[in-house]
Design an enzyme around this catalytic site. Structure first.
Site, mmCIF file in Angstrom:
data_model
loop_
_atom_site.group_PDB
_atom_site.id
_atom_site.type_symbol
_atom_site.label_atom_id
_atom_site.label_comp_id
_atom_site.label_asym_id
_atom_site.label_seq_id
_atom_site.Cartn_x
_atom_site.Cartn_y
_atom_site.Cartn_z
ATOM 1 N N ASP A 181 0.858 -1.185 0.000
ATOM 2 C CA ASP A 181 0.000 0.000 0.000
ATOM 3 C C ASP A 181 0.895 1.237 0.000
ATOM 4 O O ASP A 181 1.676 1.447 0.930
ATOM 5 C CB ASP A 181 -0.897 -0.006 1.242
ATOM 6 C CG ASP A 181 -2.003 1.024 1.173
ATOM 7 O OD1 ASP A 181 -2.068 1.751 0.161
ATOM 8 O OD2 ASP A 181 -2.796 1.105 2.125
ATOM 9 N N ASP A 235 -2.763 2.427 -6.148
ATOM 10 C CA ASP A 235 -1.725 2.500 -5.122
ATOM 11 C C ASP A 235 -1.672 1.305 -4.176
ATOM 12 O O ASP A 235 -0.952 1.352 -3.179
ATOM 13 C CB ASP A 235 -1.890 3.788 -4.302
ATOM 14 C CG ASP A 235 -3.225 3.868 -3.598
ATOM 15 O OD1 ASP A 235 -4.140 3.110 -3.972
ATOM 16 O OD2 ASP A 235 -3.362 4.691 -2.680
ATOM 17 N N GLU A 236 -2.397 0.244 -4.469
ATOM 18 C CA GLU A 236 -2.266 -0.933 -3.605
ATOM 19 C C GLU A 236 -2.559 -2.207 -4.386
ATOM 20 O O GLU A 236 -3.294 -2.203 -5.369
ATOM 21 C CB GLU A 236 -3.168 -0.836 -2.373
ATOM 22 C CG GLU A 236 -4.639 -0.836 -2.648
ATOM 23 C CD GLU A 236 -5.463 -0.878 -1.361
ATOM 24 O OE1 GLU A 236 -5.128 -1.681 -0.467
ATOM 25 O OE2 GLU A 236 -6.437 -0.121 -1.264
#
Length: 361
Positions: free
Chosen positions: A9, A103-104
């Site tokens: 993350d 983003d993860e």
């Protein structure tokens, strides 16, 4: 063989990219989004989070909490490009990558390309490469399933690295606040509290029959999670199940003529997206968010596939008739098409999730 799952993350991703690319913003409280009255915060830097600024918060509330907050317009093309660079690093270790957003992502490194024995060593290397090559910071969680890997990545943010071993899992889960469980939002958490369930240990004492009675199918999920069980695989490809769009309005509206005009604009955008994605489905869903941020959805399913404006707009108007908005002004209108035929679903592959900046306005 015990699975080895990593959840990566990126820390305050959009804001961190902006601070990286604009040195004058480093160390300052910034928010990616729009400062206008109807604006919404997409991501806040950690300097801003100290004031209580959070993602999805209205810009006006964010400015009240942090008067020195600096708003930065989003650059989605840049964030997507950086996300691709991050995934290039992931692919050095495994091709079993399940993105959750830009983003993860989850990585299954049970069988990894370098042949490394410990997943925590892989996570540590990935974090270091992201820092060295991209000048960004990531947090990582390592465990034997997706539920625990996700929990672990949140545990020591920012710049965290946490491993939950199988022999530690039950004790870790016992101490976990119920709000930290996947699938437990504010409404479910409130219901859990009324039932005397505040943490994993208390959840584990409840029977499967009781949980399914109170929470339906999710009761099975909560029952398993409380025992450290999550058999979901890391899926490198996901089937697209819906296409939708929504507009946050400049002003709350309650006049029927104004609502119909806005509904038309949303329907036009939706049909454009359906065409671009070559997507058809049988279910139309209308989403309405009112001035007080409460929201409702109304859906209808038809035997024929829906993908043109002539098909969608009349159904959307029918759904709108079920909504009482004369005394409850509307803040947001959304439409989506879902429930594709099986053969159509097989054609569609997962695309990385990303916010549309136009929807924050």
């Amino acid at each position: 063989m015990e699975r080895k799952i990593i959840h990566i993350d990126m820390d305050a991703f959009y804001a961190s990219v902006e601070q990286r690319d604009h040195p004058e913003l480093r160390g300052k409280p910034i928010a990616v989004g729009r400062a206008e009255e109807r604006g919404v915060v997409a991501t806040a830097s950690y300097e801003a989070r100290r004031y209580g600024v959070r993602s999805a918060m209205s810009s006006q509330k964010a400015k009240r909490l942090c008067p020195s907050l600096i708003f930065i317009p989003g650059r989605m093309d840049v964030y997507k490009a950086v996300s691709r660079q991050i995934h290039e690093i992931f692919h050095e270790y495994t091709d079993l990558i399940e993105p959750l957003s830009l983003d993860e992502a989850f990585l299954d490194v049970t069988h990894n390309k370098p042949g490394m024995e410990l997943a925590v060593d892989i996570a540590r290397e990935i974090k270091q490469k992201i820092r060295d090559q991209l000048n960004l910071v990531a947090s990582a969680g390592v465990s034997y399933n997706k539920f625990l890997a996700k929990i672990a990545s949140d545990y020591r943010k920012p710049d965290g690295l946490c491993t939950i071993h199988p022999d530690q899992a039950l004790d870790f889960i016992a101490r976990l606040p119920i709000e930290s469980f996947w699938g437990v939002g504010p409404v479910t958490a409130k219901k859990m509290h009324l039932l005397g369930i505040h943490n994993g240990e208390q959840l584990r004492t409840r029977s499967l029959a009781m949980l399914t009675h109170e929470f339906g199918k999710m009761g099975n999920v909560y029952y398993d999670f409380a025992r450290g069980i999550d058999l979901r695989p890391v899926e490198a490809v996901r089937i697209r199940k819906s296409v939708g769009c929504e507009h946050t309005l400049e002003k709350d509206i309650s006049r029927r003529s104004s609502v119909i005009i806005e509904l038309y604009h949303v329907a036009v955008e939706l049909t454009g997206r359906l065409e671009r994605h070559n997507f058809k489905g049988n279910t139309l869903t209308l989403k309405i968010k009112f001035h007080d941020f409460s929201q409702i959805t109304r859906s209808t399913t038809r035997p024929q596939e829906l993908h043109t404006l002539d098909e969608i707009l009349p159904l959307a108007k029918q759904l709108l008739k079920e909504v009482d908005y004369e005394q409850h002004p509307i803040r947001l209108i959304g439409l989506s098409i879902s429930n594709p035929h099986e053969e159509e679903a097989k054609k569609g592959v997962w695309e990385q999730l990303s916010f549309e900046f136009s929807d924050w306005e």
